[in-house]
Design a protein around this motif. Structure first.
Motif, PDB file in Angstrom:
ATOM      1  N   LEU A   1       4.189 -10.460  -5.349  1.00 19.31           N
ATOM      2  CA  LEU A   1       2.870  -9.764  -5.332  1.00 19.31           C
ATOM      3  C   LEU A   1       2.246  -9.016  -5.783  1.00 19.31           C
ATOM      4  N   ALA A   2       3.299  -8.402  -6.877  1.00 17.83           N
ATOM      5  CA  ALA A   2       2.557  -7.298  -7.631  1.00 17.83           C
ATOM      6  C   ALA A   2       1.204  -7.805  -8.201  1.00 17.83           C
ATOM      7  N   PRO A   3       1.155  -8.924  -9.070  1.00 20.45           N
ATOM      8  CA  PRO A   3       0.094  -9.684  -9.593  1.00 20.45           C
ATOM      9  C   PRO A   3      -0.962  -9.454  -8.851  1.00 20.45           C
ATOM     10  N   PHE A   4      -1.195  -9.692  -7.396  1.00 18.95           N
ATOM     11  CA  PHE A   4      -2.193  -9.793  -6.671  1.00 18.95           C
ATOM     12  C   PHE A   4      -2.914  -8.500  -6.718  1.00 18.95           C
ATOM     13  N   HIS A   5      -1.950  -7.247  -6.347  1.00 18.76           N
ATOM     14  CA  HIS A   5      -2.622  -6.023  -6.705  1.00 18.76           C
ATOM     15  C   HIS A   5      -2.484  -5.610  -7.621  1.00 18.76           C
ATOM     16  N   ARG A   6      -1.704  -6.069  -8.744  1.00 13.27           N
ATOM     17  CA  ARG A   6      -3.001  -5.120  -9.616  1.00 13.27           C
ATOM     18  C   ARG A   6      -4.370  -6.382 -10.091  1.00 13.27           C
ATOM     19  N   ARG A   7      -4.834  -7.679  -9.966  1.00 16.79           N
ATOM     20  CA  ARG A   7      -5.741  -8.197  -9.819  1.00 16.79           C
ATOM     21  C   ARG A   7      -7.131  -7.850  -9.056  1.00 16.79           C
ATOM     22  N   ALA A   8      -6.117  -7.295  -7.769  1.00 20.14           N
ATOM     23  CA  ALA A   8      -7.407  -6.734  -6.770  1.00 20.14           C
ATOM     24  C   ALA A   8      -7.699  -4.959  -7.327  1.00 20.14           C
ATOM     25  N   ARG A   9      -6.967  -4.572  -7.692  1.00 19.23           N
ATOM     26  CA  ARG A   9      -7.225  -3.412  -7.919  1.00 19.23           C
ATOM     27  C   ARG A   9      -8.428  -3.130  -9.175  1.00 19.23           C
ATOM     28  N   ALA A  10      -8.092  -4.192 -10.289  1.00 19.89           N
ATOM     29  CA  ALA A  10      -8.865  -5.033 -11.860  1.00 19.89           C
ATOM     30  C   ALA A  10     -10.416  -5.084 -11.323  1.00 19.89           C
ATOM     31  N   LEU A  11     -10.393  -5.791 -10.182  1.00 21.29           N
ATOM     32  CA  LEU A  11     -11.424  -6.471  -9.570  1.00 21.29           C
ATOM     33  C   LEU A  11     -12.175  -5.280  -9.062  1.00 21.29           C
ATOM     34  N   GLY A  12     -11.751  -4.423  -8.793  1.00 22.91           N
ATOM     35  CA  GLY A  12     -12.754  -3.646  -7.793  1.00 22.91           C
ATOM     36  C   GLY A  12     -12.504  -3.555  -6.347  1.00 22.91           C
ATOM     37  N   TRP A  13     -11.388  -4.148  -6.035  1.00 19.48           N
ATOM     38  CA  TRP A  13     -11.188  -4.111  -4.448  1.00 19.48           C
ATOM     39  C   TRP A  13     -10.992  -2.786  -4.059  1.00 19.48           C
ATOM     40  N   GLU A  14     -10.872  -2.393  -3.183  1.00 17.09           N
ATOM     41  CA  GLU A  14     -10.847  -1.437  -1.898  1.00 17.09           C
ATOM     42  C   GLU A  14      -9.120  -1.799  -1.764  1.00 17.09           C
ATOM     43  N   THR A  15      -8.172  -0.860  -1.642  1.00 18.31           N
ATOM     44  CA  THR A  15      -7.284  -1.121  -1.652  1.00 18.31           C
ATOM     45  C   THR A  15      -5.967  -0.015  -1.091  1.00 18.31           C
ATOM     46  N   HIS A  16      -5.308  -0.328  -0.642  1.00 15.54           N
ATOM     47  CA  HIS A  16      -4.440   0.661   0.638  1.00 15.54           C
ATOM     48  C   HIS A  16      -2.802   0.385   0.082  1.00 15.54           C
ATOM     49  N   ASP A  17      -1.973   1.418   0.914  1.00  7.07           N
ATOM     50  CA  ASP A  17      -0.592   0.607   0.626  1.00  7.07           C
ATOM     51  C   ASP A  17       0.189   1.470   2.146  1.00  7.07           C
ATOM     52  N   LEU A  18       0.883   0.507   2.528  1.00 11.44           N
ATOM     53  CA  LEU A  18       1.809   0.611   3.543  1.00 11.44           C
ATOM     54  C   LEU A  18       2.895   1.141   3.082  1.00 11.44           C
ATOM     55  N   ARG A  19       4.127   1.714   4.201  1.00 10.86           N
ATOM     56  CA  ARG A  19       5.539   2.389   3.305  1.00 10.86           C
ATOM     57  C   ARG A  19       6.109   1.557   3.975  1.00 10.86           C
ATOM     58  N   CYS A  20       6.306   0.404   4.154  1.00 13.49           N
ATOM     59  CA  CYS A  20       7.429  -0.557   4.923  1.00 13.49           C
ATOM     60  C   CYS A  20       7.683  -1.729   3.740  1.00 13.49           C
ATOM     61  N   GLY A  21       8.437  -2.446   4.821  1.00 12.93           N
ATOM     62  CA  GLY A  21       8.595  -4.083   3.742  1.00 12.93           C
ATOM     63  C   GLY A  21       7.611  -5.173   3.915  1.00 12.93           C
ATOM     64  N   HIS A  22       8.099  -6.075   3.758  1.00 11.46           N
ATOM     65  CA  HIS A  22       6.910  -8.010   3.357  1.00 11.46           C
ATOM     66  C   HIS A  22       6.545  -7.473   5.180  1.00 11.46           C
ATOM     67  N   ASP A  23       7.030  -7.912   6.250  1.00 15.81           N
ATOM     68  CA  ASP A  23       6.053  -8.347   7.225  1.00 15.81           C
ATOM     69  C   ASP A  23       6.038  -6.784   7.840  1.00 15.81           C
ATOM     70  N   THR A  24       4.662  -6.360   7.440  1.00 15.93           N
ATOM     71  CA  THR A  24       4.252  -4.843   7.808  1.00 15.93           C
ATOM     72  C   THR A  24       4.024  -5.208   9.456  1.00 15.93           C
ATOM     73  N   MET A  25       3.626  -5.903  10.374  1.00 20.01           N
ATOM     74  CA  MET A  25       3.307  -6.155  11.466  1.00 20.01           C
ATOM     75  C   MET A  25       4.157  -6.307  12.299  1.00 20.01           C
ATOM     76  N   LEU A  26       5.390  -6.677  11.453  1.00 18.86           N
ATOM     77  CA  LEU A  26       7.172  -5.807  12.682  1.00 18.86           C
ATOM     78  C   LEU A  26       7.033  -4.607  11.980  1.00 18.86           C
ATOM     79  N   ALA A  27       7.354  -4.677  10.973  1.00 19.53           N
ATOM     80  CA  ALA A  27       8.509  -3.755  10.195  1.00 19.53           C
ATOM     81  C   ALA A  27       7.407  -2.040  10.739  1.00 19.53           C
ATOM     82  N   ALA A  28       6.279  -1.939  10.782  1.00 21.12           N
ATOM     83  CA  ALA A  28       5.635  -0.789  10.947  1.00 21.12           C
ATOM     84  C   ALA A  28       4.013  -0.820  11.493  1.00 21.12           C
ATOM     85  N   PRO A  29       4.347  -2.106  12.997  1.00 23.10           N
ATOM     86  CA  PRO A  29       3.085  -1.983  13.328  1.00 23.10           C
ATOM     87  C   PRO A  29       1.982  -0.759  14.124  1.00 23.10           C
TER      88      PRO A  29
END
Length: 239
Positions: A198-226
């Motif tokens: 998924l790293a290329p998509f985060h880089r693309r989002a930042r390059a395009l000026g999208w709003e970005t955020h981080d969650l400190r958990c694994g891929h299934d964020t809704m399960l690991a960190a609801p």
């Protein structure tokens, strides 16, 4: 109050949003959690014909039948590639799109086109050997890939994973290049552990000026960190 439509990723269903949905509803939001055709409790509808276009219709039909507007569309993982086609059909209904640990695809690209070549090759081999050439069989091994380590969570989520139609991995995205223009776009990355694919998509989002955020958990964020996932979505919608 905001309106959310939460769309799950591959092998999941509406069930995976249970705790996030409840927290958002408790905060006063309207929340819809469609299950995509062939997944979750709709697994009996799984056929070789189910593909990206099927799932685009699942989402756009919900938006139309419920007559939703100012929607915060949250797309997890695989569902990220539905963004352009959904926006093409129903962009006027959207307040914004949140790409939650999601894949991004340009018009004409498929999910396998944007996966690392080694992963795409492995999926093709599994589908050919174990999935009758048209489905990717679900297994607990994907929980390892997605960083789901809690034994209790694995015991609950593992049996609910459903086989994924291979056509969803190979059908190209059909939308114009400007389908997302004028729509608020937010990318949420997970970091503990991160998923290299998924790293290329985060880089693309930042390059395009999208709003970005981080969650400190694994891929299934809704399960690991609801709680953290719901809180972030609440802040995105109300900011």
């Amino acid at each position: 109050m905001s309106t959310f439509v939460l769309v799950h990723g591959a092998m999941h269903g509406a069930w995976c949003w249970r705790d996030v949905r409840d927290r958002l509803a408790d905060a006063g939001h309207r929340v819809f959690t469609p299950t995509l055709t062939g997944q979750g409790e709709r697994r009996r509808a799984l056929t070789p014909e189910v593909g990206v276009s099927t799932h685009v219709l699942d989402v756009t039909e919900l938006l139309w039948f419920e007559d939703l507007s100012d929607v915060h569309l949250v797309l997890h993982s695989y569902a990220g590639i539905l963004a352009g086609p959904v926006a093409r059909r129903a962009g006027e209904r959207l307040a914004g799109i949140v790409f939650l640990a999601a894949f991004l695809a340009e018009p004409g690209q498929s999910l396998l086109d944007v996966e690392p070549p080694s992963i795409a090759s492995r999926y093709r081999e599994i589908v050919a050997a174990e999935g009758e050439g048209w489905r990717l069989p679900a297994s607990s091994g994907f929980l390892d890939q997605w960083g789901v380590t809690d034994p209790e969570l694995r015991g609950w989520a593992g049996p609910r994973l459903t086989d994924f139609p291979f056509r969803c991995q190979t059908e190209p995205v059909d939308c114009p290049a400007d389908a997302l223009d004028g729509i608020r776009k937010v990318y949420v990355r997970h970091t503990a552990p991160a998923l290299d694919s998924l790293a290329p998509f985060h880089r693309r989002a930042r390059a395009l000026g999208w709003e970005t955020h981080d969650l400190r958990c694994g891929h299934d964020t809704m399960l690991a960190a609801p709680e953290e996932t719901a809180d972030l979505l609440h802040r995105i919608a109300t900011s």
